[in-house]
Scaffold this active site. Structure first.
Site, PDB file in Angstrom:
ATOM      1  N   GLY A  24      11.623   3.774   5.646  1.00  0.00           N
ATOM      2  CA  GLY A  24      11.411   2.485   6.376  1.00  0.00           C
ATOM      3  C   GLY A  24      10.608   1.356   5.678  1.00  0.00           C
ATOM      4  O   GLY A  24      10.604   0.485   6.030  1.00  0.00           O
ATOM      5  N   ASP A  25       9.591   1.959   4.955  1.00  0.00           N
ATOM      6  CA  ASP A  25       8.655   1.069   4.098  1.00  0.00           C
ATOM      7  C   ASP A  25       8.300   1.677   2.849  1.00  0.00           C
ATOM      8  O   ASP A  25       7.303   2.025   2.051  1.00  0.00           O
ATOM      9  CB  ASP A  25       7.525   0.905   4.792  1.00  0.00           C
ATOM     10  CG  ASP A  25       6.529  -0.269   4.442  1.00  0.00           C
ATOM     11  OD1 ASP A  25       6.953  -1.087   3.431  1.00  0.00           O
ATOM     12  OD2 ASP A  25       5.233  -0.165   4.686  1.00  0.00           O
ATOM     13  N   LEU A  26       9.743   1.797   2.098  1.00  0.00           N
ATOM     14  CA  LEU A  26       9.477   2.736   0.961  1.00  0.00           C
ATOM     15  C   LEU A  26       9.351   1.766  -0.523  1.00  0.00           C
ATOM     16  O   LEU A  26      10.221   1.862  -1.222  1.00  0.00           O
ATOM     17  CB  LEU A  26      10.916   3.477   0.547  1.00  0.00           C
ATOM     18  CG  LEU A  26      10.896   4.583  -0.349  1.00  0.00           C
ATOM     19  CD1 LEU A  26       9.613   5.673   0.131  1.00  0.00           C
ATOM     20  CD2 LEU A  26      12.114   5.415  -0.300  1.00  0.00           C
ATOM     21  N   TRP A  27       8.225   1.156  -0.570  1.00  0.00           N
ATOM     22  CA  TRP A  27       7.704   0.403  -1.591  1.00  0.00           C
ATOM     23  C   TRP A  27       7.124   1.524  -2.691  1.00  0.00           C
ATOM     24  O   TRP A  27       6.575   2.585  -2.060  1.00  0.00           O
ATOM     25  CB  TRP A  27       7.245  -0.793  -1.292  1.00  0.00           C
ATOM     26  CG  TRP A  27       5.594  -0.648  -0.872  1.00  0.00           C
ATOM     27  CD1 TRP A  27       5.271  -0.223   0.592  1.00  0.00           C
ATOM     28  CD2 TRP A  27       4.456  -0.739  -1.433  1.00  0.00           C
ATOM     29  NE1 TRP A  27       4.022  -0.298   0.640  1.00  0.00           N
ATOM     30  CE2 TRP A  27       3.289  -0.705  -0.678  1.00  0.00           C
ATOM     31  CE3 TRP A  27       4.074  -1.554  -2.608  1.00  0.00           C
ATOM     32  CZ2 TRP A  27       2.172  -0.911  -0.975  1.00  0.00           C
ATOM     33  CZ3 TRP A  27       2.948  -1.659  -3.066  1.00  0.00           C
ATOM     34  CH2 TRP A  27       1.879  -1.445  -2.125  1.00  0.00           C
ATOM     35  N   ASN A  62       3.816   3.265  -1.428  1.00  0.00           N
ATOM     36  CA  ASN A  62       3.979   4.575  -0.310  1.00  0.00           C
ATOM     37  C   ASN A  62       4.478   5.782  -0.949  1.00  0.00           C
ATOM     38  O   ASN A  62       4.759   6.768  -0.444  1.00  0.00           O
ATOM     39  CB  ASN A  62       4.637   4.102   0.940  1.00  0.00           C
ATOM     40  CG  ASN A  62       4.053   2.814   1.544  1.00  0.00           C
ATOM     41  OD1 ASN A  62       2.757   3.031   1.572  1.00  0.00           O
ATOM     42  ND2 ASN A  62       4.613   2.376   2.575  1.00  0.00           N
TER      43      ASN A  62
END
Length: 277
Positions: free
Chosen positions: A185-188, A191
């Site tokens: 969900g916040d896979l930049w 991370n």
């Protein structure tokens, strides 16, 4: 968490600590173990803990183990640093395919025991379930952040209208239907930690969504050996035809979140993604 504070973690006295940012600290306990201790808003910590457990249960890419969860505090495994390679990047791709395939009850579903009112970074993120991805993505992921950015003056009226037009055409742009995937969900790239044993995913904003969203976000701000990641992923779990053309659609969500958090510096990227569609 200062080194002089008389605190205990996991029932052990803290010997040393150093700040990692984002409310987190690397802590060495008196028994020699090193852990990460994060403090902050209760809802954010609850969502992160639930997300780590949910993603860890998928048997895909590794996440730090949750060691302790108490009021106002989350303690997780410390991940030592390493260097990425094409081999570890390919394993990341295969691990993401397994994680996504573990599925979710519905689009927008939070992890088990996770709060509906969660966060992505420092931005609030509501997890409310829906039967279909296109309408949910427009209503719960694009339009709330679009309105916040417009109201704050980070997007002009004409820029907001261009992005609203994408939301209005979402059914035509979404591609073939897919079942809900288990998303980080916040896979930049920030991370993704590269440990000596391979990639480890941290700081999730986990929920049920479209698997192309995780992949599009991974490519948004750069990722080492991205080609190897995507090649291994698509070999393990082929993507629907036209997925490359849909990358801007899936990048709109994180770009709007960044516009809300950091202002007009990201507005041009969000507008470019909308116009590419």
């Amino acid at each position: 968490m200062g080194a002089s504070e008389p605190v205990t973690v996991l029932g052990r006295v803290v010997r040393t600590s150093s700040a990692l940012g984002g409310g987190a600290a690397r802590v060495t306990l008196a028994d020699g173990r090193t852990v990460v201790v994060k403090t902050g808003a209760e809802a954010a910590l609850a969502a992160e803990a639930a997300g780590l457990r949910w993603l860890g249960a998928a048997g895909g890419t590794r996440v730090p183990a949750v060691l302790e969860r108490t009021a106002g505090r989350l303690v997780t495994e410390f991940v030592p640093g390493g260097s990425p390679s094409t081999a570890t990047a390919a394993e990341l791709g295969r691990g993401l395919a397994r994680m996504h395939a573990a599925g979710a009850p519905a689009f927008g579903a939070p992890p088990p025991d996770g709060p509906a009112d969660a966060f992505i970074g420092r931005a609030p993120m509501r997890n409310a379930t829906a039967a279909g991805w296109p309408e949910w993505y427009a209503a719960d992921r694009l339009l709330p952040y679009l309105r916040s950015a417009r109201d704050a003056g980070s997007l002009t009226g004409s820029e907001a209208a261009a992005i609203e037009a994408v939301a209005g055409r979402i059914a035509d742009l979404a591609g073939p239907p897919e079942p809900p995937a288990r998303l980080h969900g916040d896979l930049w790239s920030g991370n993704v930690l590269w440990s000596p044993d391979g990639a480890v995913l941290i700081d999730p904003a986990a929920h049920g969504g479209h698997r192309e969203t995780d992949l599009a976000m991974l490519s948004l701000f750069g990722c080492p050996h991205l080609g190897a990641v995507l090649d291994a992923y698509t070999e393990a779990a082929p993507l629907a035809d036209g997925w490359r053309a849909r990358v801007p659609l899936h990048q709109l969500f994180p770009l709007l979140v960044h516009t809300v958090l950091f202002g007009r510096g990201y507005a041009a990227q969000a507008l470019a993604a909308a116009r590419a569609l």
